[in-house]
Design an enzyme around this catalytic site. Structure first.
Site, PDB file in Angstrom:
ATOM      1  N   ASP A 276       0.805  -1.203   0.000  1.00 11.54           N
ATOM      2  CA  ASP A 276       0.000   0.000   0.000  1.00 11.54           C
ATOM      3  C   ASP A 276       0.847   1.268   0.000  1.00 11.54           C
ATOM      4  O   ASP A 276       1.380   1.674   1.039  1.00 11.54           O
ATOM      5  CB  ASP A 276      -0.898  -0.046   1.252  1.00 11.54           C
ATOM      6  CG  ASP A 276      -1.733   1.184   1.384  1.00 11.54           C
ATOM      7  OD1 ASP A 276      -2.310   1.404   2.469  1.00 11.54           O
ATOM      8  OD2 ASP A 276      -1.830   1.944   0.402  1.00 11.54           O
TER       9      ASP A 276
ATOM     10  N   ASP B 282      -1.666   5.744  -5.107  1.00 10.03           N
ATOM     11  CA  ASP B 282      -2.076   4.947  -3.952  1.00 10.03           C
ATOM     12  C   ASP B 282      -2.535   3.547  -4.357  1.00 10.03           C
ATOM     13  O   ASP B 282      -3.694   3.347  -4.749  1.00 10.03           O
ATOM     14  CB  ASP B 282      -3.216   5.674  -3.225  1.00 10.03           C
ATOM     15  CG  ASP B 282      -3.685   4.926  -1.999  1.00 10.03           C
ATOM     16  OD1 ASP B 282      -4.680   5.369  -1.388  1.00 10.03           O
ATOM     17  OD2 ASP B 282      -3.079   3.885  -1.667  1.00 10.03           O
TER      18      ASP B 282
HETATM   19  O1  LIG Z   1      -7.620   5.466   2.379  1.00  9.17           O
HETATM   20  C1  LIG Z   1      -7.416   5.496   1.197  1.00  9.17           C
HETATM   21  C2  LIG Z   1      -7.878   6.625   0.308  1.00  9.17           C
HETATM   22  C3  LIG Z   1      -7.482   7.901   0.926  1.00  9.17           C
HETATM   23  C4  LIG Z   1      -8.476   8.721   1.415  1.00  9.17           C
HETATM   24  C5  LIG Z   1      -8.115   9.915   2.002  1.00  9.17           C
HETATM   25  C6  LIG Z   1      -6.772  10.280   2.103  1.00  9.17           C
HETATM   26  C7  LIG Z   1      -5.798   9.426   1.620  1.00  9.17           C
HETATM   27  C8  LIG Z   1      -6.129   8.212   1.044  1.00  9.17           C
HETATM   28  N1  LIG Z   1      -6.712   4.558   0.547  1.00  9.17           N
HETATM   29  N2  LIG Z   1      -6.213   3.495   1.264  1.00  9.17           N
HETATM   30  C9  LIG Z   1      -4.897   3.291   1.413  1.00  9.17           C
HETATM   31  N3  LIG Z   1      -4.721   2.199   2.124  1.00  9.17           N
HETATM   32  C10 LIG Z   1      -5.933   1.674   2.446  1.00  9.17           C
HETATM   33  C11 LIG Z   1      -6.286   0.551   3.193  1.00  9.17           C
HETATM   34  C12 LIG Z   1      -7.632   0.285   3.382  1.00  9.17           C
HETATM   35  C13 LIG Z   1      -8.592   1.123   2.841  1.00  9.17           C
HETATM   36  C14 LIG Z   1      -8.247   2.255   2.081  1.00  9.17           C
HETATM   37  C15 LIG Z   1      -6.910   2.510   1.909  1.00  9.17           C
END
Ligand SMILES: O=C(Cc1ccccc1)Nn1cnc2ccccc21
Length: 328
Positions: free
Chosen positions: A36, A220
């Site tokens: 991630d 991401d």
């Molecule tokens: O959380 C997010 C999206 C996000 C929203 C707001 C700010 C930054 C990123 N991705 N993500 C990255 N790792 C994750 C793991 C689980 C769920 C979502 C996940």
């Protein structure tokens, strides 16, 4: 050193997430984790968790490892953008990925996770590949595995080559020149908030003219979809007959029979093309499909998630604080 691991999509045809094998402890306990780039904690399901929160995931057992050492008084707690969360304690442990080992990696052991994780049998935790400033361990934050092995890598990079409904790769310390076509186009990243944050130069829907506009986005791999500003999303679905901002889902859906236009993003003069077929995220009923491009809402930036990544080879270059994209 260099190392390579397979990145396998789950569920097979939806590519909701990509997991890769990580070897923990002595003797080795191999768990499949979500790699991630949008977070910086390495955490795993463990034998310290209530049985009610486990459904098929493999559990890390610190007592079964001769090399695990409790990091006394340290805890962690993380919440992701979709509201999912996990928390627990910390050990130092041998962690090996693609043959690259770090002997005393901060390994965060979950003693509680939210339903989104409990209901996902494919993943036994996460490996953060964001910048260490995002790490949630208190009272002293810990470094990511990538940060720890960086000095031993042949090159200070990792390469992400995700594929649609097929295994791809994460490569540490190298760029496989045979994995992409043409040149890699690099652009600087701003890591001050811990993300791999870049500025794209614009977009294009299908064969329509390219629209120069700065898109402030994070790369991401932990986000499934491509989250963009409302105006761009609206312009995309304007070219999809029968699509709508579905009231009950609060997301764009379209008739599964629709022929989706491609989506192109700019990196400087480079144009990255996401084939229309990649923008169908999946079926939600007999005729309706869920869009892989959605509105970023009130997020402070766009999110270049897996829908975009799987159409490119992406080089995360920590040595020169930049990110590179290439076609494949
Ligand atoms: O959380 C997010 C999206 C996000 C929203 C707001 C700010 C930054 C990123 N991705 N993500 C990255 N790792 C994750 C793991 C689980 C769920 C979502 C996940």
């Amino acid at each position: 050193s260099t190392g390579i691991v397979a990145a396998t999509p789950f569920p097979a045809e939806y590519d909701r997430e990509y997991v890769a094998p990580v070897s923990l402890g002595t003797p080795a306990q191999e768990l499949n984790l979500i790699f991630d780039t949008g977070s910086s904690d390495l955490w795993v399901f463990s034998t310290s968790m209530p049985a009610a929160q486990v459904a098929g995931q493999k559990l890390y057992n610190p007592s079964g490892s001769s090399t695990s050492a409790v990091l006394w008084g340290h805890t962690w707690s993380i919440q992701y953008g979709d509201g999912s969360r996990s928390s627990g304690t910390v050990v130092n442990e041998l962690v090996t990925i693609g043959g690259i080992s770090y002997a005393s990696q901060a390994l965060e052991i979950a003693n509680g996770v939210s339903a989104q994780f409990s209901q996902d049998p494919a993943s036994s935790g996460l490996l953060g590949l964001g910048f260490s400033i995002l790490n949630t361990v208190i009272p002293t934050s810990q470094k990511t595995w990538f940060d720890n092995v960086l000095p031993t890598l042949a090159a200070p990079v990792f390469t992400v080559d995700l594929k649609r409904a097929a295994p791809g790769t994460y490569t540490f310390g190298a760029i496989d020149a045979s994995s992409y076509a043409g040149k890699i186009e690099y652009t600087p990243i701003d890591n001050s908030n811990g993300f791999w944050r870049l500025q794209a130069s614009g977009y294009q829907v299908g064969t329509s003219p390219f629209q120069p506009t700065t898109i402030d986005a994070i790369a991401d791999t932990g986000t499934t979809l491509l989250m963009l500003p409302a105006a761009i999303v609206k312009a995309y679905y304007a070219q999809v007959p029968g699509s709508q901002l579905h009231a009950s889902y609060g997301a764009y859906t379209f008739p599964c029979s629709a022929k989706l236009p491609s989506f192109t993003f700019g990196i400087g003069r480079y144009r990255g093309v996401i084939p229309g077929a990649f923008v169908s995220y999946g079926r939600i009923d007999a005729t309706t499909c869920y869009g892989g491009i959605q509105d970023q809402g009130n997020l402070p930036f766009s999110i270049f998630g897996d829908i975009l990544m799987k159409a490119q080879v992406v080089v995360f270059d920590a040595g020169r604080t930049r990110i590179g994209f290439a076609a494949k």
